[in-house]
Design a protein around this motif. Structure first.
Motif, mmCIF file in Angstrom:
data_model
loop_
_atom_site.group_PDB
_atom_site.id
_atom_site.type_symbol
_atom_site.label_atom_id
_atom_site.label_comp_id
_atom_site.label_asym_id
_atom_site.label_seq_id
_atom_site.Cartn_x
_atom_site.Cartn_y
_atom_site.Cartn_z
ATOM 1 N N ILE A 71 49.851 41.221 32.500
ATOM 2 C CA ILE A 71 49.147 42.333 31.605
ATOM 3 C C ILE A 71 47.512 42.321 32.412
ATOM 4 C CG2 ILE A 71 47.955 42.461 29.482
ATOM 5 C CD1 ILE A 71 49.941 40.862 27.942
ATOM 6 N N LEU A 72 47.403 43.502 32.440
ATOM 7 C CA LEU A 72 46.075 43.723 33.096
ATOM 8 C C LEU A 72 45.138 44.651 31.935
ATOM 9 C CD1 LEU A 72 44.356 44.203 35.558
ATOM 10 C CD2 LEU A 72 45.314 46.516 36.018
ATOM 11 N N LEU A 73 43.998 43.854 31.722
ATOM 12 C CA LEU A 73 42.874 44.169 30.877
ATOM 13 C C LEU A 73 41.796 44.862 31.421
ATOM 14 C CD1 LEU A 73 43.049 40.898 28.728
ATOM 15 C CD2 LEU A 73 44.530 42.986 28.237
ATOM 16 N N ALA A 139 43.150 36.036 36.088
ATOM 17 C CA ALA A 139 42.563 36.443 37.231
ATOM 18 C C ALA A 139 41.350 37.629 36.873
ATOM 19 C CB ALA A 139 43.809 37.348 38.237
ATOM 20 N N ASP A 140 40.358 36.699 36.932
ATOM 21 C CA ASP A 140 38.957 37.482 36.473
ATOM 22 C C ASP A 140 38.390 38.299 37.354
ATOM 23 O OD1 ASP A 140 37.378 37.922 34.315
ATOM 24 O OD2 ASP A 140 36.549 36.062 34.075
ATOM 25 N N GLU A 141 38.258 39.668 36.894
ATOM 26 C CA GLU A 141 37.803 40.725 38.078
ATOM 27 C C GLU A 141 38.709 40.600 39.507
ATOM 28 O OE1 GLU A 141 33.364 41.610 37.206
ATOM 29 O OE2 GLU A 141 33.513 39.575 38.253
ATOM 30 N N ILE A 142 40.019 40.923 39.064
ATOM 31 C CA ILE A 142 40.910 40.937 40.150
ATOM 32 C C ILE A 142 40.835 41.851 41.341
ATOM 33 C CG2 ILE A 142 42.626 42.505 38.940
ATOM 34 C CD1 ILE A 142 44.986 40.776 40.276
ATOM 35 N N ASN A 143 39.953 43.109 41.065
ATOM 36 C CA ASN A 143 39.667 44.127 42.029
ATOM 37 C C ASN A 143 38.423 43.597 42.812
ATOM 38 O OD1 ASN A 143 38.223 44.362 39.577
ATOM 39 N ND2 ASN A 143 37.832 46.563 40.097
ATOM 40 N N ARG A 144 37.968 42.609 42.611
ATOM 41 C CA ARG A 144 36.986 42.225 43.489
ATOM 42 C C ARG A 144 37.449 41.433 44.855
ATOM 43 N NH1 ARG A 144 32.268 43.384 42.092
ATOM 44 N NH2 ARG A 144 31.446 43.937 40.095
ATOM 45 N N ALA A 145 38.547 41.013 44.959
ATOM 46 C CA ALA A 145 39.172 40.273 45.904
ATOM 47 C C ALA A 145 39.820 41.413 47.048
ATOM 48 C CB ALA A 145 40.388 39.313 45.500
ATOM 49 N N SER A 146 39.842 40.731 48.074
ATOM 50 C CA SER A 146 40.162 41.701 49.257
ATOM 51 C C SER A 146 41.815 42.093 49.082
ATOM 52 C CB SER A 146 40.100 41.074 50.763
ATOM 53 O OG SER A 146 41.022 39.701 50.609
ATOM 54 N N PRO A 147 42.448 43.039 49.461
ATOM 55 C CA PRO A 147 43.905 43.320 49.677
ATOM 56 C C PRO A 147 44.760 42.111 50.009
ATOM 57 C CG PRO A 147 42.546 45.431 50.432
ATOM 58 C CD PRO A 147 41.693 43.992 50.242
ATOM 59 N N LYS A 148 44.270 41.427 51.227
ATOM 60 C CA LYS A 148 44.918 40.156 51.493
ATOM 61 C C LYS A 148 45.143 39.290 50.315
ATOM 62 C CE LYS A 148 45.216 36.710 55.204
ATOM 63 N NZ LYS A 148 44.345 36.382 56.437
ATOM 64 N N THR A 149 44.182 39.052 49.630
ATOM 65 C CA THR A 149 44.067 37.883 48.417
ATOM 66 C C THR A 149 45.028 38.470 47.500
ATOM 67 O OG1 THR A 149 42.024 37.018 49.411
ATOM 68 C CG2 THR A 149 42.849 36.511 47.134
ATOM 69 N N THR A 180 42.154 40.972 34.763
ATOM 70 C CA THR A 180 40.807 41.555 33.991
ATOM 71 C C THR A 180 40.236 42.495 35.334
ATOM 72 O OG1 THR A 180 39.035 40.004 34.158
ATOM 73 C CG2 THR A 180 40.590 39.814 32.210
ATOM 74 N N GLN A 181 39.810 43.538 34.994
ATOM 75 C CA GLN A 181 38.912 44.247 35.771
ATOM 76 C C GLN A 181 37.904 45.118 35.097
ATOM 77 O OE1 GLN A 181 41.463 46.907 38.346
ATOM 78 N NE2 GLN A 181 41.876 48.095 36.837
ATOM 79 N N ASN A 182 36.891 45.370 35.705
ATOM 80 C CA ASN A 182 35.666 46.094 35.246
ATOM 81 C C ASN A 182 35.591 47.686 35.635
ATOM 82 O OD1 ASN A 182 33.122 47.168 34.424
ATOM 83 N ND2 ASN A 182 31.829 45.270 34.981
ATOM 84 N N PRO A 183 35.754 48.367 35.013
ATOM 85 C CA PRO A 183 35.843 49.790 35.196
ATOM 86 C C PRO A 183 34.615 50.457 35.834
ATOM 87 C CG PRO A 183 35.713 49.852 33.048
ATOM 88 C CD PRO A 183 35.754 48.480 33.394
ATOM 89 N N ILE A 184 33.275 49.969 35.627
ATOM 90 C CA ILE A 184 32.054 50.547 35.909
ATOM 91 C C ILE A 184 31.505 50.192 37.256
ATOM 92 C CG2 ILE A 184 31.585 51.304 33.473
ATOM 93 C CD1 ILE A 184 29.969 49.044 33.572
ATOM 94 N N GLU A 185 31.598 48.889 37.532
ATOM 95 C CA GLU A 185 31.043 48.392 38.642
ATOM 96 C C GLU A 185 31.961 48.636 40.028
ATOM 97 O OE1 GLU A 185 29.469 44.707 38.140
ATOM 98 O OE2 GLU A 185 28.306 45.000 36.456
ATOM 99 N N PHE A 190 37.924 46.661 45.462
ATOM 100 C CA PHE A 190 39.032 46.978 46.198
ATOM 101 C C PHE A 190 40.158 47.422 45.028
ATOM 102 C CE2 PHE A 190 37.170 43.837 48.689
ATOM 103 C CZ PHE A 190 36.836 44.386 49.899
ATOM 104 N N PRO A 191 40.274 48.753 44.968
ATOM 105 C CA PRO A 191 41.534 48.978 43.930
ATOM 106 C C PRO A 191 42.718 48.362 44.056
ATOM 107 C CG PRO A 191 40.041 51.006 44.820
ATOM 108 C CD PRO A 191 39.747 49.681 45.679
ATOM 109 N N LEU A 192 43.513 47.954 43.259
ATOM 110 C CA LEU A 192 44.661 47.575 43.319
ATOM 111 C C LEU A 192 45.473 48.384 43.761
ATOM 112 C CD1 LEU A 192 45.238 45.277 40.010
ATOM 113 C CD2 LEU A 192 44.431 44.767 42.219
#
Length: 357
Positions: A71-73, A139-149, A180-185, A190-192
């Motif tokens: 699940i992605l919140l 996975a908190d704020e998953i879109n902050r990690a690099s695509p490799k991670t 989780t991911q934050n849609p405003i910051e 890095f978009p999934l």
């Protein structure tokens, strides 16, 4: 526009959707369904203590867990996404580990790494498990990690195992990723990729709570006692898999998912890429889980329509023109539900007159 009556060849996995003729006796007994409803009602009540006033969100999370889905919140900071996951792990009495995703996070920080250790005069690499070796990985704020991670989770989410230096390690069962991911910051994010988004069964938008709910939330943090254990959860998951899906419902799922592709329906105007075969299987699994949540041995068209948005919204990619015009995947799905009939064939006159659908 001419629409095909049969699920096209595009869906090689469509036959894997478990179908049951309408006159097939249910696998689950009424006693089993009643026991499952009682356990799930207690779990929902425990979750409501953590996130009061978010009934729809809690229902979707429970359905996603029953369907063995990730699940992605997505929501603004401070809405309780992390607390929801922590409360779920306490209520289920299973292990949970949290990883704060940052740009400098490495794949080994998630999966684990071999560490050189000396024993009895010999040196060997001993695998040290990472935080992914838990029943629930947050996975908190998953879109902050690099695509490799981010890609380090692909095998874990699909195969429920990880491979490090040629060695494969099985993950605990059950295993879920709740991200989780934050849609405003968006700065430094890095978009999934689409391949990883497709592995999430649900993408749920977390909305803020009204003022009267905020007033009730002020006070002592609730203590959540376990209401289920891992064994009971796995039994409920197996019951969800045993919920029957009639042929007409399976056909409806196939036609809905196929209609998301350009040229397959009028509602798909503005769509660049539609949903994958994995979406059809996920939609069937979620519909069966919802049927179990409501104490039914068969899933229905209503179950499919209730979960279609969180299953398909993140799997529909609009073209540039549609995005400029303000279209959204949610609007496309609304048009699909209106356009694609539940019954592929017209009802007999007697049933149509009685409005039995």
């Amino acid at each position: 526009m001419k629409k095909s009556n049969k699920c096209p060849v595009f869906f090689p996995k469509a036959a894997e959707i478990r179908q049951f003729p309408m006159n097939t006796p249910p696998i689950l007994s009424q006693e089993e369904l009643g026991c499952a409803m009682q356990k799930l009602r207690a779990l929902a009540a425990a979750m409501n203590q953590v996130l009061f006033g978010q009934k729809d969100l809690i229902e979707l999370v429970l359905i996603g867990v029953l369907a063995r889905g990730h699940i992605l919140l997505e929501g603004l900071p401070g809405l309780g996404k992390t607390e929801l996951v922590k409360g779920l792990s306490r209520a289920l009495d299973i292990t949970a580990r949290r990883v704060q995703f940052t740009p400098d996070l490495l794949p080994g920080d998630i999966t684990g790494t071999p560490v050189l250790q000396e024993r009895d005069g010999t040196k060997n690499f001993i695998f040290q498990e990472g935080p992914v070796f838990a029943n629930i990985m947050l996975a908190d704020e998953i879109n902050r990690a690099s695509p490799k991670t981010q890609s380090a989770l692909l095998e874990a989410m699909q195969e429920r195992r990880v491979t490090v230096m040629g060695e494969t390690h099985a993950l605990p069962s059950p295993f879920f990723v709740l991200a989780t991911q934050n849609p405003i910051e968006l700065e430094g994010t890095f978009p999934l990729p689409e391949a990883q988004l497709d592995r999430f069964l649900f993408k749920i938008n977390v909305n803020r709570t009204p003022a009267d709910v905020l007033a009730r939330e002020m006070g002592v943090e609730p203590e959540i006692s376990p209401v289920l254990n891992a064994q009971e959860l796995q039994e409920l998951m197996q019951m969800a898999r045993n919920v029957a899906i009639p042929e007409v419902v399976a056909d409806y799922i196939g036609r809905l998912v196929n209609a998301t592709h350009p040229g397959e329906s009028e509602a798909s105007g503005g769509v660049k890429y539609g949903a994958s075969p994995r979406a059809a299987l996920g939609l069937a699994a979620a519909a069966k889980a919802r049927a179990l949540r409501h104490g039914r041995a068969f899933c229905s068209f209503e179950d499919v329509q209730a979960v279609i948005h969180p299953v398909l919204e993140h799997r529909i990619l609009l073209n540039h023109t549609a995005r400029l015009d303000g279209q959204t995947p949610a609007a496309v799905i609304n048009r699909l539900v209106r356009e694609i009939p539940a019954q592929n064939k017209p009802l007999p006159d007697s049933l149509a007159a009685a409005k039995i659908h």
